[in-house]
Design an enzyme around this catalytic site. Structure first.
Site, mmCIF file in Angstrom:
data_model
loop_
_atom_site.group_PDB
_atom_site.id
_atom_site.type_symbol
_atom_site.label_atom_id
_atom_site.label_comp_id
_atom_site.label_asym_id
_atom_site.label_seq_id
_atom_site.Cartn_x
_atom_site.Cartn_y
_atom_site.Cartn_z
ATOM 1 N N THR A 1 0.821 -1.205 0.000
ATOM 2 C CA THR A 1 0.000 0.000 0.000
ATOM 3 C C THR A 1 0.860 1.263 0.000
ATOM 4 O O THR A 1 2.001 1.238 0.477
ATOM 5 C CB THR A 1 -0.904 -0.004 1.259
ATOM 6 O OG1 THR A 1 -1.471 1.293 1.437
ATOM 7 C CG2 THR A 1 -0.113 -0.329 2.529
ATOM 8 N N ASP A 2 0.273 2.350 -0.477
ATOM 9 C CA ASP A 2 0.985 3.646 -0.425
ATOM 10 C C ASP A 2 1.071 4.165 1.014
ATOM 11 O O ASP A 2 1.832 5.091 1.299
ATOM 12 C CB ASP A 2 0.301 4.684 -1.325
ATOM 13 C CG ASP A 2 -1.140 4.992 -0.938
ATOM 14 O OD1 ASP A 2 -1.697 4.318 -0.031
ATOM 15 O OD2 ASP A 2 -1.735 5.917 -1.541
ATOM 16 N N GLU A 3 0.296 3.559 1.931
ATOM 17 C CA GLU A 3 0.260 4.088 3.306
ATOM 18 C C GLU A 3 1.598 3.904 4.025
ATOM 19 O O GLU A 3 1.856 4.555 5.034
ATOM 20 C CB GLU A 3 -0.910 3.468 4.083
ATOM 21 C CG GLU A 3 -2.233 3.729 3.362
ATOM 22 C CD GLU A 3 -3.488 3.391 4.154
ATOM 23 O OE1 GLU A 3 -3.446 3.360 5.386
ATOM 24 O OE2 GLU A 3 -4.533 3.169 3.499
ATOM 25 N N TYR B 1 -1.738 -0.369 10.993
ATOM 26 C CA TYR B 1 -1.886 -1.060 9.703
ATOM 27 C C TYR B 1 -0.683 -0.775 8.809
ATOM 28 O O TYR B 1 -0.025 -1.703 8.310
ATOM 29 C CB TYR B 1 -3.187 -0.618 8.996
ATOM 30 C CG TYR B 1 -3.222 -0.966 7.523
ATOM 31 C CD1 TYR B 1 -3.211 -2.294 7.091
ATOM 32 C CD2 TYR B 1 -3.251 0.043 6.539
ATOM 33 C CE1 TYR B 1 -3.230 -2.611 5.734
ATOM 34 C CE2 TYR B 1 -3.270 -0.265 5.189
ATOM 35 C CZ TYR B 1 -3.254 -1.594 4.788
ATOM 36 O OH TYR B 1 -3.269 -1.907 3.447
ATOM 37 N N LYS C 1 2.304 -3.253 7.309
ATOM 38 C CA LYS C 1 2.577 -3.441 5.879
ATOM 39 C C LYS C 1 4.025 -3.048 5.572
ATOM 40 O O LYS C 1 4.704 -3.703 4.778
ATOM 41 C CB LYS C 1 1.605 -2.611 5.017
ATOM 42 C CG LYS C 1 0.165 -3.107 5.009
ATOM 43 C CD LYS C 1 -0.030 -4.491 4.429
ATOM 44 C CE LYS C 1 0.189 -4.538 2.929
ATOM 45 N NZ LYS C 1 -0.170 -5.887 2.380
HETATM 46 P P1 NAD Z 1 -9.478 -7.453 2.209
HETATM 47 O O1 NAD Z 1 -9.456 -7.173 3.672
HETATM 48 O O2 NAD Z 1 -10.698 -7.207 1.422
HETATM 49 O O3 NAD Z 1 -9.061 -8.984 1.940
HETATM 50 C C1 NAD Z 1 -8.048 -9.622 2.647
HETATM 51 C C2 NAD Z 1 -8.185 -11.130 2.402
HETATM 52 O O4 NAD Z 1 -7.123 -11.779 3.119
HETATM 53 C C3 NAD Z 1 -9.498 -11.718 2.935
HETATM 54 O O5 NAD Z 1 -10.053 -12.570 1.957
HETATM 55 C C4 NAD Z 1 -9.078 -12.500 4.170
HETATM 56 O O6 NAD Z 1 -9.898 -13.616 4.434
HETATM 57 C C5 NAD Z 1 -7.659 -12.903 3.802
HETATM 58 N N1 NAD Z 1 -6.832 -13.158 4.987
HETATM 59 C C6 NAD Z 1 -6.682 -12.360 6.085
HETATM 60 N N2 NAD Z 1 -5.868 -12.936 6.973
HETATM 61 C C7 NAD Z 1 -5.457 -14.125 6.429
HETATM 62 C C8 NAD Z 1 -4.616 -15.170 6.868
HETATM 63 N N3 NAD Z 1 -4.002 -15.115 8.059
HETATM 64 N N4 NAD Z 1 -4.433 -16.235 6.070
HETATM 65 C C9 NAD Z 1 -5.045 -16.303 4.859
HETATM 66 N N5 NAD Z 1 -5.867 -15.350 4.394
HETATM 67 C C10 NAD Z 1 -6.076 -14.271 5.168
HETATM 68 O O7 NAD Z 1 -8.242 -6.633 1.633
HETATM 69 P P2 NAD Z 1 -8.079 -5.887 0.224
HETATM 70 O O8 NAD Z 1 -8.608 -4.517 0.349
HETATM 71 O O9 NAD Z 1 -8.534 -6.758 -0.872
HETATM 72 O O10 NAD Z 1 -6.480 -5.762 0.176
HETATM 73 C C11 NAD Z 1 -5.694 -6.817 -0.362
HETATM 74 C C12 NAD Z 1 -4.225 -6.427 -0.272
HETATM 75 O O11 NAD Z 1 -3.998 -5.217 -0.978
HETATM 76 C C13 NAD Z 1 -3.750 -6.180 1.172
HETATM 77 O O12 NAD Z 1 -2.448 -6.714 1.287
HETATM 78 C C14 NAD Z 1 -3.744 -4.662 1.301
HETATM 79 O O13 NAD Z 1 -2.773 -4.247 2.216
HETATM 80 C C15 NAD Z 1 -3.397 -4.255 -0.127
HETATM 81 N N6 NAD Z 1 -3.912 -2.937 -0.548
HETATM 82 C C16 NAD Z 1 -5.237 -2.622 -0.389
HETATM 83 C C17 NAD Z 1 -5.706 -1.387 -0.835
HETATM 84 C C18 NAD Z 1 -7.166 -1.009 -0.722
HETATM 85 O O14 NAD Z 1 -7.521 0.138 -1.023
HETATM 86 N N7 NAD Z 1 -8.049 -1.894 -0.326
HETATM 87 C C19 NAD Z 1 -4.827 -0.473 -1.441
HETATM 88 C C20 NAD Z 1 -3.473 -0.851 -1.589
HETATM 89 C C21 NAD Z 1 -3.035 -2.083 -1.149
HETATM 90 P P1 TYD Z 2 -10.873 4.011 4.401
HETATM 91 O O1 TYD Z 2 -11.819 3.583 3.322
HETATM 92 O O2 TYD Z 2 -10.925 3.370 5.733
HETATM 93 O O3 TYD Z 2 -9.386 3.887 3.773
HETATM 94 P P2 TYD Z 2 -7.953 4.400 4.365
HETATM 95 O O4 TYD Z 2 -8.110 4.863 5.748
HETATM 96 O O5 TYD Z 2 -7.109 3.161 4.271
HETATM 97 O O6 TYD Z 2 -7.521 5.481 3.423
HETATM 98 O O7 TYD Z 2 -11.052 5.578 4.630
HETATM 99 C C1 TYD Z 2 -10.922 6.511 3.560
HETATM 100 C C2 TYD Z 2 -11.034 7.905 4.164
HETATM 101 O O8 TYD Z 2 -12.358 8.086 4.662
HETATM 102 C C3 TYD Z 2 -10.105 8.128 5.340
HETATM 103 O O9 TYD Z 2 -9.613 9.471 5.295
HETATM 104 C C4 TYD Z 2 -10.992 7.947 6.554
HETATM 105 C C5 TYD Z 2 -12.361 8.414 6.065
HETATM 106 N N1 TYD Z 2 -13.519 7.739 6.677
HETATM 107 C C6 TYD Z 2 -14.554 8.492 7.247
HETATM 108 O O10 TYD Z 2 -14.529 9.732 7.234
HETATM 109 N N2 TYD Z 2 -15.599 7.830 7.827
HETATM 110 C C7 TYD Z 2 -15.668 6.474 7.863
HETATM 111 O O11 TYD Z 2 -16.650 5.919 8.427
HETATM 112 C C8 TYD Z 2 -14.618 5.712 7.265
HETATM 113 C C9 TYD Z 2 -14.649 4.213 7.266
HETATM 114 C C10 TYD Z 2 -13.562 6.386 6.677
#
Ligand code: NAD
Ligand code: TYD
Length: 350
Positions: A131-133, A156, A160
């Site tokens: 992630t970019d975070e 988080y 990561k």
């Molecule tokens: P998500 O939470 O929707 O899915 C995570 C999946 O991992 C789930 O299916 C869960 O069951 C599985 N999981 C969790 N713990 C596990 C374990 N111990 N063993 C096996 N499986 C396990 O997450 P997402 O949003 O799809 O993100 C996927 C990846 O991409 C993550 O690594 C996250 O850090 C990265 N990412 C997400 C975003 C975003 O905006 N969602 C952006 C950049 C990077």
């Molecule tokens: P989120 O979808 O949790 O992603 P991330 O924190 O990983 O960027 O949140 C996106 C933005 O929205 C973040 O600035 C937090 C804000 N947010 C709210 O204002 N209210 C909410 O209930 C949630 C879940 C997020």
């Protein structure tokens, strides 16, 4: 022939990636390994579950013996690792599970890959999805580049960042072929409704308050999830071993502005007077340590591998809102049970 282990394939991004790979590469075997936490849902994969080149394994990435067994049984030649705990608010409440899954789980997989491939690393690849975070928080100017020093601020992002460091350490120390990508916020179908966009669409639909953290001035850089999946496919096949690629759409939105767009489109699709749901906006206590702004510079990915996002945001957000409104059964299923408890704990008295 390639046997690819995708971890976290039942989650939001993982399910889009698995669908893409299974459909695009009939000659590969795609092994989806997921332990189905609250965020994992096999209903996300209905479309591919019967395909000949798809397998599902329910397992925890922290279980080393099981990972060894899976590598051997499926003769894994590539890993695309997405399994993680992914929600910042949950990491504030319970950081331990983030350290366990994201750091120890990644280390466990790295070790299993290294041991299984140790006699021949040729043509193997461990792709770590991050992630970019990890880069921390920006002020109002500038971007995150691949060279930006790590400065994670939430449990988080710290977990990561820790996992990214282990991936690079395995490359440096054991010559494990790795590649890492760091992506901005994703949006689209099948995202668990604890994250901003699906949560707010669902709340608008049910006339529930929209809990905006702080003043709603935090900025996120949004990318349509299928564009992320396409980028992963491209980097997996064409990326340079040992390199890092930033993925983002140059699409920054202040939360409150994004929320207003969601309200406008959702009201229109629900046949309500435009802007009627603005009254649901409720400013609540800010997230602890809330990162102000994320913004990715993905020029390297564009210049070296030719990737560009395919969807304009206006089109992507309307498509997304339509999907959640049309898939109320999916939403009802994932918001039953423990979700109610989570919601109360997170938002009552906030
Ligand atoms: P998500 O939470 O929707 O899915 C995570 C999946 O991992 C789930 O299916 C869960 O069951 C599985 N999981 C969790 N713990 C596990 C374990 N111990 N063993 C096996 N499986 C396990 O997450 P997402 O949003 O799809 O993100 C996927 C990846 O991409 C993550 O690594 C996250 O850090 C990265 N990412 C997400 C975003 C975003 O905006 N969602 C952006 C950049 C990077
Ligand atoms: P989120 O979808 O949790 O992603 P991330 O924190 O990983 O960027 O949140 C996106 C933005 O929205 C973040 O600035 C937090 C804000 N947010 C709210 O204002 N209210 C909410 O209930 C949630 C879940 C997020």
């Amino acid at each position: 022939m390639r046997n690819i282990l995708v971890t976290g394939g039942a989650g939001f991004i993982g399910s889009h990636l698995v669908r893409l790979l299974v459909n695009k590469y009939p000659d590969y075997t795609i092994v989806n390994l997921d332990n189905l936490t609250y965020a994992g849902n096999l209903a996300n994969l209905k479309e591919v579950e019967g395909k000949a080149n798809y397998r599902f394994v329910k397992a925890d990435i922290c279980n080393y013996e099981k990972m060894q067994q899976v590598f051997a049984e499926y003769q894994i030649t590539g890993v695309i690792h997405l399994a993680a705990e992914s929600h910042v608010d949950r990491s504030i409440t319970d950081p331990f599970v983030f350290a366990k899954t994201n750091v120890i789980g990644t280390l466990t997989l790295l070790q299993a890959a290294k041991e299984y491939w140790k006699n021949d690393m040729n043509g193997k690849l461990f792709y770590h999805v991050s992630t970019d975070e990890v880069y921390g928080s920006l002020d109002h100017g500038g971007f995150f580049f691949e060279t930006t020093p790590y400065d994670p601020k939430s449990p988080y992002s710290a977990s990561k960042a820790g996992s990214d460091h282990f991936v690079r350490a395995f490359h440096n120390t054991y010559k494990l072929p790795v590649v890492i990508s760091n992506c901005s916020n994703n949006y689209g179908p099948y995202q668990f409704p604890e994250k901003l966009i699906p949560l707010f669409i669902n709340n608008i639909r049910h006339n529930k308050p929209l809990p905006v953290y702080g003043k709603g001035e935090n900025v996120r850089d949004w990318l349509y999830v299928e564009d992320h999946a396409r980028a992963i496919d491209l980097i997996f096949h064409k990326g340079k071993v040992g390199d890092t690629y930033n993925i983002g759409g140059f699409n920054e939105w202040k939360n409150i502005d994004l929320i207003r767009v969601m309200i406008k489109v959702t009201d229109r699709l629900l046949g309500r007077p435009e802007g009627e749901s603005e009254k649901l906006i409720t400013y609540v206590t800010d997230r602890a340590g809330h990162d102000l702004r994320y913004a990715i510079d993905s020029t390297k990915l564009h210049k070296e591998l030719g990737w560009l996002p395919s969807l304009q945001f206006e089109e992507g957000i309307e498509k997304t809102i339509r999907w959640y409104l049309d898939n109320q059964v999916w939403m009802d299923n994932v918001t039953s049970g423990d979700y109610q408890k989570y919601y109360e704990q997170m938002y009552t008295n906030r």
